[in-house]
Design an enzyme around this catalytic site. Structure first.
Site, PDB file in Angstrom:
ATOM      1  N   ASP A 134      69.692  22.526  80.603  1.00 52.18           N
ATOM      2  CA  ASP A 134      70.437  22.182  81.579  1.00 52.18           C
ATOM      3  C   ASP A 134      70.757  20.972  81.567  1.00 52.18           C
ATOM      4  O   ASP A 134      69.961  20.048  81.169  1.00 52.18           O
ATOM      5  CB  ASP A 134      69.623  22.822  82.717  1.00 52.18           C
ATOM      6  N   LYS A 156      76.679  20.364  82.025  1.00 49.73           N
ATOM      7  CA  LYS A 156      77.945  19.419  81.991  1.00 49.73           C
ATOM      8  C   LYS A 156      77.437  18.203  81.445  1.00 49.73           C
ATOM      9  O   LYS A 156      76.399  17.667  81.855  1.00 49.73           O
ATOM     10  CB  LYS A 156      78.288  19.545  83.370  1.00 49.73           C
ATOM     11  N   GLY A 187      66.715  22.114  85.511  1.00 50.62           N
ATOM     12  CA  GLY A 187      66.134  21.049  86.172  1.00 50.62           C
ATOM     13  C   GLY A 187      65.269  21.557  87.292  1.00 50.62           C
ATOM     14  O   GLY A 187      65.742  22.580  88.181  1.00 50.62           O
ATOM     15  N   GLY A 188      64.171  20.909  87.697  1.00 51.74           N
ATOM     16  CA  GLY A 188      63.494  21.151  88.843  1.00 51.74           C
ATOM     17  C   GLY A 188      62.706  22.625  88.847  1.00 51.74           C
ATOM     18  O   GLY A 188      62.430  22.880  87.739  1.00 51.74           O
ATOM     19  N   ASP A 189      62.929  23.355  89.909  1.00 52.07           N
ATOM     20  CA  ASP A 189      62.266  24.544  89.906  1.00 52.07           C
ATOM     21  C   ASP A 189      63.628  25.469  89.860  1.00 52.07           C
ATOM     22  O   ASP A 189      64.753  25.407  90.446  1.00 52.07           O
ATOM     23  CB  ASP A 189      61.782  24.888  91.595  1.00 52.07           C
ATOM     24  N   MET A 267      71.936  17.466  96.402  1.00 55.35           N
ATOM     25  CA  MET A 267      73.676  17.692  96.092  1.00 55.35           C
ATOM     26  C   MET A 267      74.659  17.121  97.277  1.00 55.35           C
ATOM     27  O   MET A 267      75.432  17.766  97.178  1.00 55.35           O
ATOM     28  CB  MET A 267      73.939  19.116  95.661  1.00 55.35           C
TER      29      MET A 267
HETATM   30  N1  SAH Z   1      66.363  23.265  90.976  1.00 54.52           N
HETATM   31  C1  SAH Z   1      66.307  21.746  91.098  1.00 54.52           C
HETATM   32  C2  SAH Z   1      67.600  21.448  92.083  1.00 54.52           C
HETATM   33  C3  SAH Z   1      69.061  21.628  91.354  1.00 54.52           C
HETATM   34  S1  SAH Z   1      70.338  21.006  92.474  1.00 54.52           S
HETATM   35  C4  SAH Z   1      65.138  21.186  91.764  1.00 54.52           C
HETATM   36  O1  SAH Z   1      64.498  22.066  92.081  1.00 54.52           O
HETATM   37  O2  SAH Z   1      64.907  20.165  91.732  1.00 54.52           O
HETATM   38  C5  SAH Z   1      70.677  19.396  91.894  1.00 54.52           C
HETATM   39  C6  SAH Z   1      70.141  18.218  92.821  1.00 54.52           C
HETATM   40  O3  SAH Z   1      68.778  18.075  92.971  1.00 54.52           O
HETATM   41  C7  SAH Z   1      70.812  16.874  92.427  1.00 54.52           C
HETATM   42  O4  SAH Z   1      72.264  16.964  93.195  1.00 54.52           O
HETATM   43  C8  SAH Z   1      70.064  15.866  93.112  1.00 54.52           C
HETATM   44  O5  SAH Z   1      70.168  16.083  94.756  1.00 54.52           O
HETATM   45  C9  SAH Z   1      68.544  16.756  93.060  1.00 54.52           C
HETATM   46  N2  SAH Z   1      68.021  15.887  92.076  1.00 54.52           N
HETATM   47  C10 SAH Z   1      67.363  16.548  90.844  1.00 54.52           C
HETATM   48  N3  SAH Z   1      66.705  15.980  89.963  1.00 54.52           N
HETATM   49  C11 SAH Z   1      66.742  14.613  90.767  1.00 54.52           C
HETATM   50  C12 SAH Z   1      66.420  13.495  90.329  1.00 54.52           C
HETATM   51  N4  SAH Z   1      65.756  13.243  89.015  1.00 54.52           N
HETATM   52  N5  SAH Z   1      66.296  12.435  91.199  1.00 54.52           N
HETATM   53  C13 SAH Z   1      67.087  12.697  92.347  1.00 54.52           C
HETATM   54  N6  SAH Z   1      67.763  13.800  92.662  1.00 54.52           N
HETATM   55  C14 SAH Z   1      67.614  14.905  91.898  1.00 54.52           C
END
Ligand code: SAH
Length: 356
Positions: A134, A156, A187-189, A267
């Protein structure tokens, strides 16, 4: 990378990650469908790989060249190959399970950097045959973490379009139905604005086993990295995470304002003005502390701190863009405590610009 993580990584992710096989002639024997990941793993370690699809292809000439032979597949087919290779080179075997092991694993990569990936995530990558990565899943060298996997970037990138969601699900399900272990790295969760639910549904629909490895969400981790706790005793005992992809409806903004806690927006950078305006109109005081934390966990991390009224202008002047987390609420004041911290680690290279 921390020593513990490094050690665990070595243990989990096949010894070959760290083994330099540069120039070593390796013979891989086995049916084509089963050898792909073994071939990739050895080639990534620098080996010069020759593949023999069946024992009949293991000629005297092929044997003479090999310095290491890897036999892949059911043990019953190996006897003649072992005989042909006897005394010529070391032979290792890679048995495959009888039943197809097609499955899907959604892995949360955390908000940035390898250290925020969980050990369960590292293990899943080490076992993967295919990894779909991703845009925000920035854990570094995915091929190194998944030495046997084909790595497909479906995110992307500048100048490239993201692969549409239905195609991502199509690749994910299709490869798993071929009997492969497919890791979808997100990314993230995976379940926080990550379309993880849809991907799990697609896998379940196709009758595939699916597991989800949670990740550190930017919603909590990124404010935290800037010294903003999303809850703080006596200050805020509720936090709400909202998508700023589309502006808030007045009714939603009123509900958020009415909760009296922390509002975390993901976002939302392209809607910073309508978002802050909607919250102010819904009753939040114009001087409510508010912050943008940009590019969390990267060397370019920045915080822009102001109030509901001043934040859009401050962020625009600083040129803050996505990815950023927007935080609104009294907890933002804690970032000042953070900025004053003594002996703060600088080795992580995180910049901390607190704009009053
Ligand atoms: N699943 C992800 C979120 C996806 S939506 C999670 O749990 O973190 C994508 C948004 O996450 C971005 O637009 C931004 O708002 C935030 N984001 C993700 N990684 C980030 C980072 N390293 N620093 C700042 N914002 C981040």
């Amino acid at each position: 990378m921390g020593a513990d993580v490094e050690r665990e990584l070595r243990r989990e992710a096949a010894v070959l990650i760290e083994t330099d096989l540069t120039g070593l002639p390796v013979l891989v024997v086995g049916p084509p469908g089963l050898t792909a990941s073994v071939v990739r793993r050895h080639e990534r370690a620098g080996a010069v790989v020759t593949v023999a699809a069946s024992p009949g292809d293991v000629t005297a000439e092929v044997c003479a060249r090999a310095r290491l032979a890897v036999l892949v597949g059911p043990g019953s087919t190996w006897a003649p190959v072992r005989e042909a290779l006897a005394g010529r080179c070391p032979v290792v075997t890679e048995p495959v399970p009888d039943a197809p092991r097609g499955r899907v694993v959604l892995v949360g990569a955390g908000p940035g950097g390898l250290e925020l990936l969980t050990l369960a995530g590292i293990r899943a990558l080490a076992e993967a045959d295919v990894v779909l990565t991703d845009r925000l899943a920035e854990v570094g060298d995915v091929a190194r973490l998944a030495p046997g996997a084909e790595v497909v970037d479906v995110g992307k990138r500048p100048g490239h379009h993201a692969v549409p969601q239905d195609q991502i699900e199509g690749i994910m399900v299709g490869r798993a139905l071929d009997g492969l272990t497919v890791v979808r790295l997100k990314g993230g969760d995976p379940y926080v604005f990550g379309r993880g639910g849809e991907e799990v549904a697609a896998a379940v629909e196709a009758g595939l086993p699916v597991t989800v490895v949670p990740g550190v969400s930017s919603a909590v981790g990124v404010p935290g990295s800037a010294g903003i706790p999303v809850t703080h005793r006596g200050v805020s005992h509720v936090f709400t995470v909202v998508s700023g992809h589309v502006p808030l409806e007045p009714e939603q903004a009123r509900s958020l304002a009415g909760l009296g806690g922390t509002v975390v927006v993901l976002m939302g950078m392209h809607n910073l003005v309508p978002l802050t305006t909607a919250l102010a109109r819904a009753g939040l005081a114009a001087d409510t502390p508010a912050a943008v934390v940009e590019r969390g966990f990267t060397p370019d991390q920045r915080s822009i701190v102001g109030t509901l009224a001043t934040l859009p202008d401050l962020a625009a002047r600083a040129g803050a863009t996505s990815p950023s987390v927007i935080v609104v609420g009294e907890v933002v004041r804690q970032s000042a405590v953070w900025a004053r911290r003594v002996g703060a680690p600088s080795a992580d290279g995180l910049a901390m610009d607190v704009v009053a």
